[in-house]
Design a protein around this motif. Sequence first.
Motif, PDB file in Angstrom:
ATOM      1  N   LEU A   4       0.830  -1.188   0.000  1.00 23.23           N
ATOM      2  CA  LEU A   4       0.000   0.000   0.000  1.00 23.23           C
ATOM      3  C   LEU A   4       0.878   1.257   0.000  1.00 23.23           C
ATOM      4  O   LEU A   4       0.630   2.194  -0.757  1.00 23.23           O
ATOM      5  CB  LEU A   4      -0.924  -0.019   1.220  1.00 23.23           C
ATOM      6  CG  LEU A   4      -2.093   0.943   1.241  1.00 23.23           C
ATOM      7  CD1 LEU A   4      -2.987   0.776   0.039  1.00 23.23           C
ATOM      8  CD2 LEU A   4      -2.892   0.736   2.513  1.00 23.23           C
ATOM      9  N   LYS A   5       1.903   1.232   0.825  1.00 19.94           N
ATOM     10  CA  LYS A   5       2.811   2.389   0.891  1.00 19.94           C
ATOM     11  C   LYS A   5       3.437   2.673  -0.476  1.00 19.94           C
ATOM     12  O   LYS A   5       3.561   3.837  -0.874  1.00 19.94           O
ATOM     13  CB  LYS A   5       3.898   2.132   1.926  1.00 19.94           C
ATOM     14  CG  LYS A   5       4.888   3.259   2.060  1.00 19.94           C
ATOM     15  CD  LYS A   5       5.959   2.946   3.090  1.00 19.94           C
ATOM     16  CE  LYS A   5       6.982   4.063   3.148  1.00 19.94           C
ATOM     17  NZ  LYS A   5       7.999   3.815   4.155  1.00 19.94           N
ATOM     18  N   SER A   6       3.805   1.649  -1.206  1.00 21.27           N
ATOM     19  CA  SER A   6       4.506   1.836  -2.483  1.00 21.27           C
ATOM     20  C   SER A   6       3.613   2.407  -3.583  1.00 21.27           C
ATOM     21  O   SER A   6       4.116   2.880  -4.594  1.00 21.27           O
ATOM     22  CB  SER A   6       5.114   0.512  -2.953  1.00 21.27           C
ATOM     23  OG  SER A   6       4.091  -0.389  -3.350  1.00 21.27           O
ATOM     24  N   THR A   7       2.308   2.386  -3.400  1.00 26.07           N
ATOM     25  CA  THR A   7       1.406   2.909  -4.426  1.00 26.07           C
ATOM     26  C   THR A   7       0.918   4.328  -4.130  1.00 26.07           C
ATOM     27  O   THR A   7       0.170   4.895  -4.923  1.00 26.07           O
ATOM     28  CB  THR A   7       0.185   1.987  -4.613  1.00 26.07           C
ATOM     29  OG1 THR A   7      -0.536   1.904  -3.385  1.00 26.07           O
ATOM     30  CG2 THR A   7       0.619   0.599  -5.072  1.00 26.07           C
ATOM     31  N   GLN A   8       1.340   4.888  -3.003  1.00 21.64           N
ATOM     32  CA  GLN A   8       0.942   6.254  -2.663  1.00 21.64           C
ATOM     33  C   GLN A   8       1.640   7.252  -3.578  1.00 21.64           C
ATOM     34  O   GLN A   8       2.822   7.108  -3.883  1.00 21.64           O
ATOM     35  CB  GLN A   8       1.269   6.555  -1.202  1.00 21.64           C
ATOM     36  CG  GLN A   8       0.703   7.882  -0.717  1.00 21.64           C
ATOM     37  CD  GLN A   8       0.963   8.118   0.759  1.00 21.64           C
ATOM     38  OE1 GLN A   8       1.922   7.612   1.331  1.00 21.64           O
ATOM     39  NE2 GLN A   8       0.100   8.898   1.392  1.00 21.64           N
ATOM     40  N   LYS A   9       0.915   8.253  -4.008  1.00 23.33           N
ATOM     41  CA  LYS A   9       1.450   9.294  -4.876  1.00 23.33           C
ATOM     42  C   LYS A   9       2.221  10.323  -4.043  1.00 23.33           C
ATOM     43  O   LYS A   9       1.977  10.458  -2.839  1.00 23.33           O
ATOM     44  CB  LYS A   9       0.324   9.981  -5.662  1.00 23.33           C
ATOM     45  CG  LYS A   9      -0.494   9.030  -6.505  1.00 23.33           C
ATOM     46  CD  LYS A   9       0.383   8.269  -7.482  1.00 23.33           C
ATOM     47  CE  LYS A   9      -0.404   7.239  -8.259  1.00 23.33           C
ATOM     48  NZ  LYS A   9       0.438   6.298  -8.964  1.00 23.33           N
ATOM     49  N   PRO A  10       3.123  11.076  -4.657  1.00 27.90           N
ATOM     50  CA  PRO A  10       3.901  12.073  -3.915  1.00 27.90           C
ATOM     51  C   PRO A  10       3.058  13.117  -3.174  1.00 27.90           C
ATOM     52  O   PRO A  10       3.466  13.617  -2.130  1.00 27.90           O
ATOM     53  CB  PRO A  10       4.757  12.741  -5.002  1.00 27.90           C
ATOM     54  CG  PRO A  10       4.889  11.698  -6.064  1.00 27.90           C
ATOM     55  CD  PRO A  10       3.580  10.953  -6.053  1.00 27.90           C
ATOM     56  N   ASP A  11       1.855  13.411  -3.687  1.00 25.18           N
ATOM     57  CA  ASP A  11       1.006  14.405  -3.023  1.00 25.18           C
ATOM     58  C   ASP A  11       0.220  13.820  -1.847  1.00 25.18           C
ATOM     59  O   ASP A  11      -0.551  14.509  -1.191  1.00 25.18           O
ATOM     60  CB  ASP A  11       0.057  15.079  -4.007  1.00 25.18           C
ATOM     61  CG  ASP A  11      -0.957  14.131  -4.631  1.00 25.18           C
ATOM     62  OD1 ASP A  11      -0.930  12.919  -4.350  1.00 25.18           O
ATOM     63  OD2 ASP A  11      -1.795  14.614  -5.427  1.00 25.18           O
ATOM     64  N   GLY A  12       0.417  12.522  -1.566  1.00 28.03           N
ATOM     65  CA  GLY A  12      -0.250  11.871  -0.439  1.00 28.03           C
ATOM     66  C   GLY A  12      -1.462  11.055  -0.815  1.00 28.03           C
ATOM     67  O   GLY A  12      -2.012  10.328   0.008  1.00 28.03           O
ATOM     68  N   ALA A  13      -1.906  11.147  -2.060  1.00 31.34           N
ATOM     69  CA  ALA A  13      -3.119  10.456  -2.496  1.00 31.34           C
ATOM     70  C   ALA A  13      -2.832   9.032  -2.959  1.00 31.34           C
ATOM     71  O   ALA A  13      -1.703   8.674  -3.266  1.00 31.34           O
ATOM     72  CB  ALA A  13      -3.767  11.224  -3.647  1.00 31.34           C
ATOM     73  N   TRP A  14      -3.901   8.258  -2.998  1.00 35.95           N
ATOM     74  CA  TRP A  14      -3.911   6.976  -3.692  1.00 35.95           C
ATOM     75  C   TRP A  14      -4.906   7.124  -4.826  1.00 35.95           C
ATOM     76  O   TRP A  14      -5.861   7.885  -4.720  1.00 35.95           O
ATOM     77  CB  TRP A  14      -4.338   5.843  -2.755  1.00 35.95           C
ATOM     78  CG  TRP A  14      -3.238   5.306  -1.915  1.00 35.95           C
ATOM     79  CD1 TRP A  14      -2.402   4.266  -2.232  1.00 35.95           C
ATOM     80  CD2 TRP A  14      -2.842   5.747  -0.607  1.00 35.95           C
ATOM     81  NE1 TRP A  14      -1.510   4.045  -1.207  1.00 35.95           N
ATOM     82  CE2 TRP A  14      -1.758   4.942  -0.193  1.00 35.95           C
ATOM     83  CE3 TRP A  14      -3.281   6.747   0.251  1.00 35.95           C
ATOM     84  CZ2 TRP A  14      -1.131   5.094   1.026  1.00 35.95           C
ATOM     85  CZ3 TRP A  14      -2.657   6.915   1.463  1.00 35.95           C
ATOM     86  CH2 TRP A  14      -1.590   6.091   1.845  1.00 35.95           C
ATOM     87  N   GLU A  15      -4.699   6.389  -5.904  1.00 36.37           N
ATOM     88  CA  GLU A  15      -5.593   6.467  -7.054  1.00 36.37           C
ATOM     89  C   GLU A  15      -6.523   5.265  -7.092  1.00 36.37           C
ATOM     90  O   GLU A  15      -6.207   4.202  -6.572  1.00 36.37           O
ATOM     91  CB  GLU A  15      -4.794   6.549  -8.350  1.00 36.37           C
ATOM     92  CG  GLU A  15      -4.094   7.868  -8.515  1.00 36.37           C
ATOM     93  CD  GLU A  15      -3.458   8.046  -9.880  1.00 36.37           C
ATOM     94  OE1 GLU A  15      -3.448   7.108 -10.683  1.00 36.37           O
ATOM     95  OE2 GLU A  15      -2.964   9.156 -10.121  1.00 36.37           O
ATOM     96  N   SER A  16      -7.644   5.474  -7.758  1.00 35.56           N
ATOM     97  CA  SER A  16      -8.653   4.438  -7.906  1.00 35.56           C
ATOM     98  C   SER A  16      -8.850   4.127  -9.377  1.00 35.56           C
ATOM     99  O   SER A  16      -9.506   4.883 -10.085  1.00 35.56           O
ATOM    100  CB  SER A  16      -9.966   4.935  -7.312  1.00 35.56           C
ATOM    101  OG  SER A  16     -11.013   4.074  -7.668  1.00 35.56           O
ATOM    102  N   GLY A  17      -8.276   3.041  -9.838  1.00 40.75           N
ATOM    103  CA  GLY A  17      -8.502   2.602 -11.215  1.00 40.75           C
ATOM    104  C   GLY A  17      -8.555   3.742 -12.199  1.00 40.75           C
ATOM    105  O   GLY A  17      -7.669   4.559 -12.277  1.00 40.75           O
ATOM    106  N   GLY A  18      -9.638   3.849 -12.930  1.00 39.58           N
ATOM    107  CA  GLY A  18      -9.786   4.886 -13.928  1.00 39.58           C
ATOM    108  C   GLY A  18     -10.361   6.188 -13.398  1.00 39.58           C
ATOM    109  O   GLY A  18     -10.611   7.106 -14.157  1.00 39.58           O
ATOM    110  N   PHE A  19     -10.573   6.294 -12.080  1.00 41.59           N
ATOM    111  CA  PHE A  19     -11.181   7.498 -11.514  1.00 41.59           C
ATOM    112  C   PHE A  19     -10.157   8.519 -11.021  1.00 41.59           C
ATOM    113  O   PHE A  19     -10.526   9.592 -10.595  1.00 41.59           O
ATOM    114  CB  PHE A  19     -12.129   7.137 -10.364  1.00 41.59           C
ATOM    115  CG  PHE A  19     -13.307   6.324 -10.812  1.00 41.59           C
ATOM    116  CD1 PHE A  19     -14.339   6.901 -11.530  1.00 41.59           C
ATOM    117  CD2 PHE A  19     -13.371   4.972 -10.527  1.00 41.59           C
ATOM    118  CE1 PHE A  19     -15.420   6.161 -11.950  1.00 41.59           C
ATOM    119  CE2 PHE A  19     -14.448   4.214 -10.945  1.00 41.59           C
ATOM    120  CZ  PHE A  19     -15.474   4.813 -11.660  1.00 41.59           C
ATOM    121  N   GLY A  20      -8.894   8.172 -11.051  1.00 42.88           N
ATOM    122  CA  GLY A  20      -7.872   9.103 -10.582  1.00 42.88           C
ATOM    123  C   GLY A  20      -7.851   9.224  -9.069  1.00 42.88           C
ATOM    124  O   GLY A  20      -8.328   8.357  -8.353  1.00 42.88           O
TER     125      GLY A  20
END
Length: 166
Positions: free
Chosen positions: A1-17
């Motif tokens: 989970l940690k490795s998929t976090q974006k630099p701005d702190g967010a996580w993305e959801s499939g095609g929803f961003g």
Amino acid sequence: LKSTQKPDGAWESGGFGRATSVTSLAVMAFLAAGHVPGQPGPYRDSVERGIQYVLTHQRSDGMLVSNTSHGPMYCHGISTLMLAEVVGMTPDPALAARARDALSRAIKLILMAQNLVKNPENAGGWRYLPDAKDSDLSLTGWALMALRSARLNGADVPEENINKAV
């Protein structure tokens, strides 16, 4: 989970961003495993960046949403639940104060949306938009969990609103 976090702190959801809801669910996964903000540990930065992402995406009306999904109240309910949990767990007074302020504004929006005049079969619930006149069971569940957690952690949530949702 940690490795998929974006630099701005967010996580993305499939095609929803990026979405506050997905980020909030990721933060709650860390919280459930005992990784709380303000405490040393390998996931402290991930948790705190996720919380900050959600906090920076609160709109002036209290809505917690970072994309233009068709159901912003889903993002809002899930993110409000996460903030209620953070308020009850964090030892960091600055973060707790910021989360408590955001939670208060988020709760006001949930209560306003619930208190709209609706027909009897939809009374007490919520739908995709805060001004909706109908209700959805899954969204109502998220809003109810957010209200209950917020109340348990000291937020001003009238018992009558919880009872109306139940």
